[in-house]
Each structure stands twice: as C-alpha cells, then as structure tokens.
Motif scaffolding. Sequence first.
Motif, PDB file in Angstrom:
ATOM      1  N   HIS A  80      43.309  30.058  37.293  1.00  0.00           N
ATOM      2  CA  HIS A  80      42.745  31.176  38.093  1.00  0.00           C
ATOM      3  C   HIS A  80      41.060  31.247  37.625  1.00  0.00           C
ATOM      4  N   PRO A  81      40.167  31.505  38.510  1.00  0.00           N
ATOM      5  CA  PRO A  81      40.355  31.998  39.975  1.00  0.00           C
ATOM      6  C   PRO A  81      40.734  30.982  40.950  1.00  0.00           C
ATOM      7  N   ARG A 159      34.345  31.751  32.654  1.00  0.00           N
ATOM      8  CA  ARG A 159      34.613  33.011  31.876  1.00  0.00           C
ATOM      9  C   ARG A 159      34.786  32.767  30.356  1.00  0.00           C
ATOM     10  N   HIS A 289      52.199  35.386  34.445  1.00  0.00           N
ATOM     11  CA  HIS A 289      51.138  35.677  34.037  1.00  0.00           C
ATOM     12  C   HIS A 289      50.672  37.222  34.229  1.00  0.00           C
ATOM     13  N   ALA A 292      46.315  40.396  31.515  1.00  0.00           N
ATOM     14  CA  ALA A 292      44.871  40.363  32.074  1.00  0.00           C
ATOM     15  C   ALA A 292      43.727  40.437  30.898  1.00  0.00           C
ATOM     16  N   GLU A 295      44.395  36.638  29.393  1.00  0.00           N
ATOM     17  CA  GLU A 295      44.136  35.524  30.344  1.00  0.00           C
ATOM     18  C   GLU A 295      43.893  36.059  31.682  1.00  0.00           C
ATOM     19  N   TYR A 296      45.155  35.941  32.745  1.00  0.00           N
ATOM     20  CA  TYR A 296      44.882  36.771  33.893  1.00  0.00           C
ATOM     21  C   TYR A 296      46.298  37.543  34.283  1.00  0.00           C
ATOM     22  N   TYR A 298      48.874  38.158  37.247  1.00  0.00           N
ATOM     23  CA  TYR A 298      49.126  38.319  38.880  1.00  0.00           C
ATOM     24  C   TYR A 298      50.472  37.957  39.235  1.00  0.00           C
ATOM     25  N   THR A 307      48.323  37.143  44.872  1.00  0.00           N
ATOM     26  CA  THR A 307      47.381  36.129  44.982  1.00  0.00           C
ATOM     27  C   THR A 307      47.911  34.836  45.527  1.00  0.00           C
TER      28      THR A 307
END
Length: 341
Positions: A80-81, A159, A289, A292, A295-296, A298, A307
């Motif tokens: 991601h993204p 990031r 995952h 958040a 990492e992220y 989703y 996503t």
Amino acid sequence: MFFQLSRCVIAAALLTVLPVANAASAAQAADPLPSWNEGGTKSSILEFVKETTTTGSKDFVPLKDRIATFDQDGTLWVEHPLYTQFLYILSKANDVVAKHPSFAEQEPFKTVLSGDMEKISKLSTQEILRIAVIAQDGLSVEAYNADVEKWLASARDPRWGKPYTDLIYQPMLELMEYLRANGYKTYIVTGGGQDFVRTYSESVYGIPVEQIAGTSFSTQFKYDPAGKAYLALQPELFFDDDFGGKARGIGLFIGKRPYFSAGNSTGDREMLEYTTSGEGRRLGMLVFHDDAKREYAYGPAQGLPETQVGTFTQNLYDEAVAKNWSIISMKNDWKKIFKFD
C-alpha cells in the motif's frame, strides 16, 4: 612485552564478550521466530515444522518434497498505497511520452502526468500494464533488470522515507529462514512481474532467481548488431500468475505441490487451496493487515476498509477459518513489522 600484554587484554575481553554472544546465539536458536508473539499462530508454525521434519513422525516429509511458497506483495513486503512494481511502471510514463508526444493527452498517461495520486490510485491494472508494455517493448531482459535496479536504488517510500527493499516484513524473513534451516525450499509465487522480483530476490529474501514464479511477458530470441544473442521483451502477456494462475504456475515452474503456502489476499486463495488439498500435513497462512498504526489496515474482512490493492474479503476470511488456515494478525502476532522498528 607490549604484544604479550595486548594478547592478555584481548583474551580477557573475549572472555567477557563470549558469554554474552553465546547467550544471544542460544536465545536465537531457542526461538527461531523472535519477532513473533507467542500464541496460536506461532505455535502452528513450530508444530508444522517439527512434525514434517522429524524422522518417525506420521507427518514426516522427505527432504526432496519440502516445498514452501510465498506470495510477495502484502505477504513479504508493503503493498500500500500501490504495488511497488506499479510505482516503477508509473515512473516510466514520462519516458514513453517523450518518445510518443501524442500519448500525453491519452489515458492512462494523462492521469499519470497530472500527478494526482488519488486519480492515479484508481487506475486499473490493465491501464498501468499498458504503460509497461510500451515502455519495455523490445528491451533485453538484462537492460530491463538494470533499469529496475537503478530505480530501486533511488526510489523512496513517501511514508517511511526508505528504499522499498527495506520495507520487508521481518517476521516473514524469519519464517523463510526457519523453513530453509529445516530443509524446506522456499519459492515466491507472485502476481507481480517475474523479472521485476528476480532483480532483488536473492539479496532481499535469500531466494535465487530460479525459485521465482510470477507474471511474465513473452520474449523473442534476437541478435544485437554485434551478433550477440539475447531475449527481447515483447508486448504481450506470456503467463498471468494470479488467482488460479498461481496453482497452475506452481505446476509449471515447480512441479510439486507445496506443503506450506502463505499469502494475503483473494489472489492467493487458489494457491492455498491447492497446497492444503494435498495429502499429509499441510499449512496455509494468510497475512491480515489490521495494524493501521505500524503499517496499514484494510480488508474488507472484519469490517476493515475496502481496498483494490490486496483485497482480503470476509468470504476469504471465513474460508480460512473453516479450512483451518492460520490468519496472521499483524497487530497481534508480530512484535515488530520491519527490521528497523
């Protein structure tokens, strides 16, 4: 006299340091997965390896059959993204437009050149692949690899500000090393580009190029002006190594059904189904995952945001539970995510 004293000092220092070093080595040997929290997920790995590699066990697997396959994007490193390879492809848009100025007003080039990441993130896989097809058409495999290596050396994730090859999940590196230490041969089976992954697979994952099975473009055998033979990339897809293609890719490129497979999305479903449908003890794992902060997060499984990149549906989650696949919670199962944490 000076040298005798020096030897004494060095010897004394070694006697002080060695117990600490030996203790650290012993601790690591005792726990081959130090970045994993204690719990059911870690236990399932340890038990699987023990039972499939211990002579006399009813689940013993001969050395020649110990095959483990891993998806890459979202399973071994950050996806991601946007997939890292897609970012590389997007970086080639300016080069393509320089050669074909009229493309500047055509999609997907118009969107890419706008720099609007929100719009760019909505481009379809086919639109992004159109850029790749035009950019790499006719390149030798060696020239393509050199270009990828050059890009990876300079590109930075916005990031973390680090090279993309630093964004590898430390727990998964430990898992691959643990499997190899117990006789398993590790393969990457990815929907990403086979040649792209081969440029760094050995240095980053310890996996040689011949153990990478991925999506690939056709090539044509050619001679350069000096008469040297080479393979030139062609503008058509040779093999799509995603979804059902992953199981077919295992059959084509590996030739044996794995005993272990790890993925993270709907694109890995068939690989895990194929692996765990074999006789004997098998282990399927899915990275979820759900962190958040580190990492992220989703899904959309378990109510997490939906996503298009690394989709993990509730249906896949339910199948994993029903078939006793291990769901790796990044939030709960991993003490650390990256080596630099």
